[in-house]
Design a protein around this motif. Structure first.
Motif: not given
Length: 86
Positions: A8, A24, A26, A46, A48, A52-55
């Motif tokens: 990350v 951020s 990944r 991705y 984030l 920390g969720t991929a958007t």
């Protein structure tokens, strides 16, 4: 600095002027089949959110020296928690 899938990264304007707001990211892979300027990289990964969720899946063009690893992946692809300093 070696970049590995699962890392990350913090991407800021130091990596490229297009990133005026820190992001951020990944890492999926470093794109090696495209020729770039010395010190610049194409990265697939991705974007984030704060949790920390991929958007969004993105391909970005950045300077290696402007990247900072926030969380490094371990060799088997799992995410290693960040080092805590007292």
């Amino acid at each position: 600095m070696k970049l590995n899938p699962g890392d990350v990264l913090l991407v800021t304007k130091e990596a490229s002027v297009q990133f005026t707001e820190p992001m951020s990211f990944r890492l999926i892979k470093v794109v090696t089949d495209w020729i770039t300027y010395d010190g610049w990289l194409w990265l697939d990964g991705y974007q984030l959110d704060a949790k920390g969720t991929a958007t969004a899946k993105r391909r970005i063009f950045v300077q290696r020296t402007g990247l900072r690893v926030l969380t490094a992946a371990v060799s088997d692809g799992r995410i290693r928690p960040p080092q805590r300093h007292p």
